[in-house]
Motif scaffolding. Sequence first.
Motif, PDB file in Angstrom:
ATOM      1  N   UNK A 132       0.690  -1.236   0.047  1.00 21.91           N
ATOM      2  CA  UNK A 132      -0.083   0.055  -0.053  1.00 21.91           C
ATOM      3  C   UNK A 132       0.790   1.350   0.075  1.00 21.91           C
ATOM      4  N   UNK A 133       1.910   1.540   0.809  1.00 22.74           N
ATOM      5  CA  UNK A 133       2.672   2.571   1.110  1.00 22.74           C
ATOM      6  C   UNK A 133       3.655   2.789  -0.342  1.00 22.74           C
ATOM      7  N   UNK A 134       4.018   1.357  -0.996  1.00 28.22           N
ATOM      8  CA  UNK A 134       4.739   1.487  -2.316  1.00 28.22           C
ATOM      9  C   UNK A 134       4.101   2.147  -3.477  1.00 28.22           C
ATOM     10  N   UNK A 135       2.498   1.646  -3.472  1.00 31.61           N
ATOM     11  CA  UNK A 135       1.572   2.248  -4.386  1.00 31.61           C
ATOM     12  C   UNK A 135       1.447   3.817  -4.112  1.00 31.61           C
ATOM     13  N   UNK A 136       1.406   4.268  -2.913  1.00 32.69           N
ATOM     14  CA  UNK A 136       1.370   5.634  -2.657  1.00 32.69           C
ATOM     15  C   UNK A 136       2.344   6.519  -3.236  1.00 32.69           C
ATOM     16  N   UNK A 137       3.635   5.947  -2.948  1.00 30.26           N
ATOM     17  CA  UNK A 137       4.916   6.562  -3.353  1.00 30.26           C
ATOM     18  C   UNK A 137       4.986   6.475  -5.085  1.00 30.26           C
ATOM     19  N   UNK A 138       4.683   5.431  -5.493  1.00 31.73           N
ATOM     20  CA  UNK A 138       4.600   5.536  -7.043  1.00 31.73           C
ATOM     21  C   UNK A 138       3.563   6.583  -7.444  1.00 31.73           C
ATOM     22  N   UNK A 139       2.494   6.808  -6.769  1.00 26.89           N
ATOM     23  CA  UNK A 139       1.553   7.662  -7.265  1.00 26.89           C
ATOM     24  C   UNK A 139       2.095   9.224  -7.166  1.00 26.89           C
ATOM     25  N   UNK A 140       2.991   9.505  -6.335  1.00 31.52           N
ATOM     26  CA  UNK A 140       3.360  10.760  -6.120  1.00 31.52           C
ATOM     27  C   UNK A 140       4.687  10.976  -6.800  1.00 31.52           C
ATOM     28  N   UNK A 141       5.567   9.898  -6.880  1.00 28.10           N
ATOM     29  CA  UNK A 141       6.805  10.030  -7.290  1.00 28.10           C
ATOM     30  C   UNK A 141       7.213   9.572  -8.846  1.00 28.10           C
ATOM     31  N   UNK A 142       6.033   8.804  -9.426  1.00 26.05           N
ATOM     32  CA  UNK A 142       6.501   8.181 -10.838  1.00 26.05           C
ATOM     33  C   UNK A 142       5.809   8.958 -12.057  1.00 26.05           C
ATOM     34  N   UNK A 143       6.388   8.792 -12.780  1.00 26.92           N
ATOM     35  CA  UNK A 143       5.698   9.226 -14.223  1.00 26.92           C
ATOM     36  C   UNK A 143       4.536   8.252 -14.579  1.00 26.92           C
ATOM     37  N   UNK A 144       3.501   8.748 -15.110  1.00 28.34           N
ATOM     38  CA  UNK A 144       2.374   7.891 -15.542  1.00 28.34           C
ATOM     39  C   UNK A 144       2.697   7.062 -16.303  1.00 28.34           C
ATOM     40  N   UNK A 145       3.141   7.556 -17.504  1.00 22.67           N
ATOM     41  CA  UNK A 145       3.352   6.608 -18.976  1.00 22.67           C
ATOM     42  C   UNK A 145       4.598   5.806 -18.661  1.00 22.67           C
ATOM     43  N   UNK A 146       5.740   5.907 -18.375  1.00 21.13           N
ATOM     44  CA  UNK A 146       6.834   4.930 -18.117  1.00 21.13           C
ATOM     45  C   UNK A 146       7.170   4.201 -16.983  1.00 21.13           C
TER      46      UNK A 146
END
Length: 347
Positions: free
Chosen positions: A145-159
């Motif tokens: 769950x926390x990894x998912x939250x970090x991904x949402x805020x830190x990662x580019x949505x396309x790549x």
Amino acid sequence: MDSLLKHMVDMTGHRDHTMLDISVISAVQELAGAAQTRVLALTRLRGQVFVRARAVISAGGPARMEEHSDSAAPGEPLECYPALAACIAGHQASADTVCDDGRHMLWLPIWIGDKADTCLEITNPTPYSGATIQIVGGIVSVYRNFQNLLDYSERDSLTGLLNRKTFDDQLAKVLQSGGDYEAATPPGERERRQPPQTEKQWLAVVDVDHFKLVNDKFGHLYGDEVLILIANLMQSSFRAQDRIFRFGGEEFVVLLRSSTLADAHKIIDRFRINVETHDFPQVGRITVSVGFVSLNAAEAPVIILGRADQALYYAKSHGRNLACHYDELVETGQLHAVASNDTAEFF
């Protein structure tokens, strides 16, 4: 219970994927009494899934990021782990097997939607009780769950790569720490594992050659697919401890940790060759140009980025499909720095 709560607080207190990996294996190692716990990265390349360790902790030792002798190799094929391969194919929550030497191995894929890019591997001499597996399952749920939250805020949505904002934050942290990119290493171990003086931290700027022609000829959908495939090639070409970012458009940035100049050249050039030899569907052949520079904590980020950009510009203006090092260009007289200040550098 106090130990479990402490680990939960520690895991959710980070805003960094590396520290989150270190926290989760530390928690599992202590609470499950495992012989070894690893975070495995599952990477897809040319239709095949590869497994490569990202972080590891063994009984009696500190948690650390995993080192790899062949930094450009994508890892082992998933088929080398039959129980895990069946687990992934069946979208299952866990898989276990008994090794030839009697060790028990438990795999827990971290499912986010219908995709698993990460897996926990727990090794122990004896099988675990139902209560222990329940505790580990709870830790994995918090981690997911926390990894998912970090991904949402830190990662580019396309790549799926880290985004520009995350790059700005992490570059600032690296420079503030004096260029020490081993932030995930526990303090006591960090002093013991200082890299040799010949090793440095590096920043590389990557640009897709003639990307506008791809969009104009094939359309933006194929252009997006090219960016996604290049992002996949970057993840399989660079090491687990290196950080990869989508800077914007067709430009990417890589922070390479603790490498000599020769190793940095080797790692970057292998990625460039991996792109050059990859067959992109419909589009055919694509190449990239790269400019890179060593990190100097005494210099401002804009100066460092400016130098990497100048090396990149040199590569693109001298035939493309090249990887150029800023200092080498200056030392050989191919690039001349006229003046510099705290905000810009002029050539």
